[in-house]
Design a protein around this motif. Sequence first.
Motif, short mmCIF file in Angstrom:
data_model
loop_
_atom_site.label_atom_id
_atom_site.label_comp_id
_atom_site.label_asym_id
_atom_site.label_seq_id
_atom_site.Cartn_x
_atom_site.Cartn_y
_atom_site.Cartn_z
N GLN A 64 -4.15 -30.98 17.66
CA GLN A 64 -3.91 -29.69 17.70
C GLN A 64 -2.81 -29.27 18.68
O GLN A 64 -1.97 -28.41 18.09
N HIS B 85 4.76 -28.80 15.95
CA HIS B 85 5.42 -28.81 14.75
C HIS B 85 5.92 -27.44 14.28
O HIS B 85 6.97 -27.27 13.69
N ASP B 86 5.07 -26.39 14.53
CA ASP B 86 5.41 -24.93 14.06
C ASP B 86 6.58 -24.32 15.02
O ASP B 86 7.23 -23.92 14.79
N GLU B 87 6.47 -24.76 16.33
CA GLU B 87 7.20 -23.99 17.38
C GLU B 87 8.61 -24.75 18.01
O GLU B 87 9.60 -24.10 18.20
N TYR B 88 8.39 -26.30 17.78
CA TYR B 88 9.49 -26.82 18.53
C TYR B 88 10.07 -28.10 17.75
O TYR B 88 11.29 -28.19 17.59
N ASP C 296 0.24 -29.90 15.92
CA ASP C 296 0.37 -28.80 15.09
C ASP C 296 1.49 -27.69 15.75
O ASP C 296 1.94 -27.21 15.03
N ILE C 297 1.02 -27.34 16.91
CA ILE C 297 1.84 -26.20 17.66
C ILE C 297 3.37 -26.68 17.80
O ILE C 297 4.26 -26.02 17.72
N PRO D 165 9.40 -30.50 14.40
CA PRO D 165 8.62 -30.65 13.28
C PRO D 165 8.55 -32.37 13.07
O PRO D 165 7.68 -32.70 12.31
#
Length: 309
Positions: free
Chosen positions: A273, A279-282, A276-277, A284
């Motif tokens: 989890q 990858h989305d914000e910092y 996932d965060i 990938p």
Amino acid sequence: MSFSTNVKEDILKFNNIDSKALKLTLEAMLRFSGEIVISKPLKLNFSSNNLSIVTYLIKNLKKLYEFEYEIEQRKIERFDNSITYRASIIGANKIIEDMNLAKDSSKEKDEIFSDEEYMASYLRGAFLSRGSVNDPKSKNGHLEISSTNTKEIIFIQKIMNEFELNARVTKRKTYTVCYIKKRESIADLLYRLGATATMNYYQDILITKEIKANAKRSINLDIANQYKTNASAEEQLKYIKYLEYNYPLSEMDPKLLMVMKVRKEHPEHSLSQLLDIIHDEYDPKLTKSGLNHRFRKLKEIALDYAKKD
């Protein structure tokens, strides 16, 4: 009504057998619950606590032999005051001779093993007379056939194992018992005996139990995984807090600072989890093993700095 009784009532409805197979069923019934009475004329007694089984025997013997009979009901004075039924076959010489009942084994032994239906027919008669099976809802699977004639039970075991049922034999007081424990094997035997309805019920219960067991295992696994996730997160947060209070964060690698920030913001998340965060914000491209490595690095920094402190 017990499950064993339901199975036997189901078997009694099965009639898709030829006269040879039927005769083997009747012979097994008489071998397991019959008694020769020396009298004039010669008698053959058959006893059961199920009247349907007694009438099944008489009705089908009548298709093969000429004889007179009487059926009597007796109350057995025990704790359950159970009732037993006894059929007295009068003038049973032909039956006794034809089925070799004065001897302790069938003269059809070799022929029985020549055909699966013959084997099933003999087992059918033995089970009707001296068989029992646990309800599938019970804790343990168990089907058995018992007799005071050990040779006969060994013969029953041999037949069962021709069907690969892993039948075993044990002694119980004056009886020798052939039994099966594996529930799938019990269902297979019920099918071979012709107890189709109760076999379907048995399998339905087994499937329901398996689904519930799988669901329980899944829940337990989820709980264990969540516990593991929480314990891992608590350890990571412990080292992060120590570094925040003691380590000069201006000297910390920005990649490690990012990991510290994400973990603090999501203390109950698993690594997947968190990833996932990230990858989305910092980042990938960060992998799970890479994220694990960064947490191990934070731990090493904290432990090394604590030694110097």
